[in-house]
Write a protein that holds these residues in place. Structure first.
Motif, PDB file in Angstrom:
ATOM      1  N   GLU A  47      33.276 -21.924 -34.206  1.00 29.79           N
ATOM      2  CA  GLU A  47      32.463 -20.826 -33.679  1.00 29.79           C
ATOM      3  C   GLU A  47      32.489 -19.610 -34.600  1.00 29.79           C
ATOM      4  O   GLU A  47      31.589 -18.788 -34.553  1.00 29.79           O
ATOM      5  CB  GLU A  47      32.929 -20.435 -32.274  1.00 29.79           C
ATOM      6  N   ILE A  65      31.399 -27.785 -42.299  1.00 30.87           N
ATOM      7  CA  ILE A  65      30.118 -28.187 -41.707  1.00 30.87           C
ATOM      8  C   ILE A  65      29.236 -28.864 -42.745  1.00 30.87           C
ATOM      9  O   ILE A  65      28.643 -29.911 -42.486  1.00 30.87           O
ATOM     10  CB  ILE A  65      29.415 -26.973 -41.069  1.00 30.87           C
ATOM     11  N   LYS A  82      25.331 -24.401 -38.080  1.00 32.37           N
ATOM     12  CA  LYS A  82      26.178 -24.889 -36.980  1.00 32.37           C
ATOM     13  C   LYS A  82      25.319 -25.612 -35.947  1.00 32.37           C
ATOM     14  O   LYS A  82      25.699 -26.659 -35.419  1.00 32.37           O
ATOM     15  CB  LYS A  82      26.930 -23.718 -36.348  1.00 32.37           C
ATOM     16  N   PHE A  83      24.145 -25.076 -35.663  1.00 27.90           N
ATOM     17  CA  PHE A  83      23.227 -25.713 -34.725  1.00 27.90           C
ATOM     18  C   PHE A  83      22.820 -27.097 -35.232  1.00 27.90           C
ATOM     19  O   PHE A  83      22.832 -28.072 -34.483  1.00 27.90           O
ATOM     20  CB  PHE A  83      22.000 -24.817 -34.514  1.00 27.90           C
ATOM     21  N   ILE A  89      25.877 -34.303 -34.867  1.00 31.20           N
ATOM     22  CA  ILE A  89      27.066 -34.885 -34.246  1.00 31.20           C
ATOM     23  C   ILE A  89      26.710 -35.458 -32.877  1.00 31.20           C
ATOM     24  O   ILE A  89      27.103 -36.578 -32.536  1.00 31.20           O
ATOM     25  CB  ILE A  89      28.208 -33.848 -34.131  1.00 31.20           C
ATOM     26  N   GLN A  90      25.952 -34.713 -32.106  1.00 32.38           N
ATOM     27  CA  GLN A  90      25.567 -35.159 -30.769  1.00 32.38           C
ATOM     28  C   GLN A  90      24.672 -36.399 -30.832  1.00 32.38           C
ATOM     29  O   GLN A  90      24.826 -37.322 -30.054  1.00 32.38           O
ATOM     30  CB  GLN A  90      24.842 -34.036 -30.042  1.00 32.38           C
ATOM     31  N   ASN A 100      34.841 -22.801 -42.583  1.00 34.53           N
ATOM     32  CA  ASN A 100      34.029 -23.510 -41.595  1.00 34.53           C
ATOM     33  C   ASN A 100      32.695 -23.945 -42.185  1.00 34.53           C
ATOM     34  O   ASN A 100      32.216 -25.043 -41.901  1.00 34.53           O
ATOM     35  CB  ASN A 100      33.801 -22.646 -40.356  1.00 34.53           C
ATOM     36  N   TYR A 110      24.475 -28.953 -37.376  1.00 32.54           N
ATOM     37  CA  TYR A 110      25.684 -29.769 -37.323  1.00 32.54           C
ATOM     38  C   TYR A 110      25.890 -30.321 -35.913  1.00 32.54           C
ATOM     39  O   TYR A 110      26.120 -31.513 -35.731  1.00 32.54           O
ATOM     40  CB  TYR A 110      26.892 -28.923 -37.766  1.00 32.54           C
ATOM     41  N   ASP A 111      25.798 -29.447 -34.912  1.00 31.75           N
ATOM     42  CA  ASP A 111      25.984 -29.868 -33.529  1.00 31.75           C
ATOM     43  C   ASP A 111      24.972 -30.931 -33.132  1.00 31.75           C
ATOM     44  O   ASP A 111      25.307 -31.904 -32.448  1.00 31.75           O
ATOM     45  CB  ASP A 111      25.888 -28.675 -32.573  1.00 31.75           C
ATOM     46  N   MET A 112      23.731 -30.766 -33.558  1.00 34.20           N
ATOM     47  CA  MET A 112      22.686 -31.739 -33.231  1.00 34.20           C
ATOM     48  C   MET A 112      22.968 -33.098 -33.868  1.00 34.20           C
ATOM     49  O   MET A 112      22.825 -34.137 -33.226  1.00 34.20           O
ATOM     50  CB  MET A 112      21.319 -31.225 -33.667  1.00 34.20           C
ATOM     51  N   GLU A 131      24.919 -19.724 -38.166  1.00 35.81           N
ATOM     52  CA  GLU A 131      24.518 -20.187 -36.833  1.00 35.81           C
ATOM     53  C   GLU A 131      23.483 -21.305 -36.911  1.00 35.81           C
ATOM     54  O   GLU A 131      23.539 -22.266 -36.145  1.00 35.81           O
ATOM     55  CB  GLU A 131      23.996 -19.021 -35.989  1.00 35.81           C
TER      56      GLU A 131
END
Length: 73
Positions: free
Chosen positions: A4, A14, A44-45, A51-52, A10, A47-49, A41
């Motif tokens: 975060e 990522i 990170k968004f 990974i999900q 970080n 990356y999150d997508m 940000e």
């Protein structure tokens, strides 16, 4: 690891993970020094997508790579 926070460590993590998940052959486009922490940000968004989502189609992978180019310096 707390992703975060917008830190250089970080950002490096990522980008490394994105390169692995997107199976980037030319890793020079994933160098942390080529990206601003101000865009953290967005990265990170993405990356999150990734990974999900888990596995990506060829067109999804290309779309993510296009987005990475857009936020690159």
């Amino acid at each position: 690891m707390n992703l975060e926070e917008a830190t250089n460590a970080n950002l490096s993590y990522i980008l490394s993970e994105l390169a692995e998940k997107l199976q980037v052959v030319n890793r020079t486009i994933m160098q942390p020094e080529d990206y601003d922490l101000e865009k953290y940000e967005e990265l990170k968004f993405m990356y999150d997508m990734v990974i999900q989502k888990g596995s990506l189609s060829a067109s999804e992978t290309q779309a993510f790579l296009d987005e990475l180019r857009a936020v690159r310096r």
